[in-house]
Design an enzyme around this catalytic site. Sequence first.
Site, PDB file in Angstrom:
ATOM      1  N   HIS A 192      49.386  39.150  49.025  1.00 22.11           N
ATOM      2  CA  HIS A 192      49.074  38.338  48.035  1.00 22.11           C
ATOM      3  C   HIS A 192      49.408  36.697  48.145  1.00 22.11           C
ATOM      4  CE1 HIS A 192      49.340  41.459  44.528  1.00 22.11           C
ATOM      5  NE2 HIS A 192      48.185  41.234  45.041  1.00 22.11           N
ATOM      6  N   ARG A 478      48.925  47.059  53.999  1.00 19.13           N
ATOM      7  CA  ARG A 478      48.120  45.829  54.043  1.00 19.13           C
ATOM      8  C   ARG A 478      49.102  44.557  54.331  1.00 19.13           C
ATOM      9  NH1 ARG A 478      46.811  45.113  47.744  1.00 19.13           N
ATOM     10  NH2 ARG A 478      46.887  42.912  47.952  1.00 19.13           N
ATOM     11  N   CYS A 515      36.769  44.440  42.864  1.00 14.75           N
ATOM     12  CA  CYS A 515      37.417  43.044  42.645  1.00 14.75           C
ATOM     13  C   CYS A 515      38.408  42.855  43.831  1.00 14.75           C
ATOM     14  CB  CYS A 515      38.338  42.918  41.345  1.00 14.75           C
ATOM     15  SG  CYS A 515      39.787  44.270  41.302  1.00 14.75           S
TER      16      CYS A 515
HETATM   17  C1  PEP Z   1      43.118  45.241  45.139  1.00 16.42           C
HETATM   18  O1  PEP Z   1      44.154  46.159  45.297  1.00 16.42           O
HETATM   19  O2  PEP Z   1      42.101  45.385  45.553  1.00 16.42           O
HETATM   20  C2  PEP Z   1      43.406  44.188  44.062  1.00 16.42           C
HETATM   21  C3  PEP Z   1      42.400  43.556  43.607  1.00 16.42           C
HETATM   22  O3  PEP Z   1      44.752  43.881  43.741  1.00 16.42           O
HETATM   23  P1  PEP Z   1      45.775  43.171  44.309  1.00 16.42           P
HETATM   24  O4  PEP Z   1      45.149  42.567  45.688  1.00 16.42           O
HETATM   25  O5  PEP Z   1      46.269  41.913  43.352  1.00 16.42           O
HETATM   26  O6  PEP Z   1      46.680  44.212  44.861  1.00 16.42           O
HETATM   27 MG    MG Z   2      45.832  46.136  44.197  1.00 13.07          MG
END
Ligand code: PEP
Ligand code: MG
Length: 602
Positions: A192, A478, A515
Amino acid sequence: MRVVGLSVSPGVAWGPAALMLQRHPVMRFGIAASGVEREVGRLDQARQTSATQLRAIHARVSQRAGADLASLFEAQVLMLDDDLLVPRARRIVESDRVNAEWALDRAFDEFCAVFAEVGDEYLRERRGDVADVVGRLRRNLLPEAAGGIRAIAGLITPVVLVADELAPSIAAQIDPALVLGLALETGSRTHHSAILARSLGLPAVARAQAVTHQIRPGVLVLVDGDAGEVVIDPDPDVIERARARRDRRSASVGVSAARAAGPVATADGVPVRFQANIERLEEIDGARAAGAEGIGLFRSEFLLGGRVIEAFDEEAQFRVYRDLVERMAPHPVTIRTFDIDESQIAGGGAGEPGDLVRAGETGPSRGPLGLRAIRLSLGHRRAFETQLRALARAGRHGAVRVLLPLVSSVDELREAKAALRSATREMDEAAPGAPAMPVGIMIEVPSAALTVDLLAAEADFFSIGTNDLIQFCLAVDRTDGRVAGLFDPLHPAILRVIRDVIRLARPRRRPVALCGEMAADPGALVLLLGLGVTEFSMSPAAIPEARELVRQVSMRDARRAALRAVRLPTSRDIAALLAARFPALATWPAGRDGRPHMEGQS
Ligand code: PEP
Ligand code: MG
């Protein structure tokens, strides 16, 4: 000197370094003469708070475990006033004009050097007690606002932030006027903090090894987010070239914006929609300019800026959501409910300063599998309903859709919808017949991906969050650089799971967008089209190129490639397939202006 890392946010920036050691949050920076009094005051305040805590611990331990054991804490109170510690740090602030945290660290280093000379084993062991006291002082130097750490609030002049790691709640406090770029030892593109860096337009390099050891505060540092490099003490000609690159980049922004106008369809006429992922209200104009037809993901947790959810009341939330909707009209705005962990709920942060054991050292992890997102919201009903009510009120001003993060079962979805009904009961009674706000879920947990048909009976739409879906499908954290090489968006399992989500949602005619960051990769975008995804949400900066790419690819070619790709055994084979069928991808976007690049070649 150059340190090679991973580019996580493009662009180039340079400036004096400020260091943050987040594992034990410490900022190190120089201060002006006018700041000396303030820093000395902070040291004194931290000393006083530490003394109070230690006396309380002493009383507690002597009651429970006897005076002998408790005497350690009495000794620690005395250490606070040892001339080599706080008084020494005070003198360092005054003479060297550095912030309190840095001065304390230096005093401690000197202290350790003295102790290293001491032959006496017992005395040498006391170093651990001093480290304990210093740790306490450090924590008490952190100003807190409503439960959130405001570690970077003290910055006065622009810096390049050099950190071992950067928690999203700290990143959310970054003022882009004061932080020019990021050089981080850890992280990834989908962390993030990297996502936020991109949304702020801050060049950032992650996994730049040992930069917090190699860079001293105040030293000139250049962050090259295009090359994925950190240059320490760069020569003037390196800066000049970087400056020229930065100027060229800002000139080209207008050109991309021009390409961003109008609807998008593939070369053979299949309409594709692009929306924007944003974290801050200020990004709306950039999203519109990039051609976004709505906000597909508003990460509401970034509004908290490190504060606890309870500190952000309904009225304040409503105003932001309403502004979002009004500024994006007539396009819809999809607002995701808080995707946070326990550190951002009242009382859920680090342990009380007086505690012997601190959270984070023991107890359950705050990792991706822990108490976060919808799980946390459902457990904190009052705060959740506050957010839902604020969203529903904003829904009266335009098209708002609610997106629930990390849903893993139909039960969770039902419970969340019950919370929405309860939160809006009065509003609904006052305006019977008003259209209900659509409620959708993120598909980012394998259990949700496998049961989309069941969820489709109760969810109005889906958004595939590949950042999390990949980490959970492949069991790769991640945020952990050591396994970053295994985070593989083209893994056959990932392509198959996306294919299946689309298939399962289709009979119920539920829209499925995607997304995650994956779609910003040109090769992955072609495959996603072929798998049937025609609605994307991505960071505004990535939209113009993606729109351009889609216009050049035919859905027929993309489908054929995807059909073949899901049967290949490894992501290397899939990448080779893409390279063979779409040779222009190799130079995309550079090859944009000449050849008819994206024609499929079978
Ligand atoms: C995702 O997990 O792909 C997502 C868009 O949400 P975030 O990156 O905010 O966890
Ligand atoms: Mg996510």
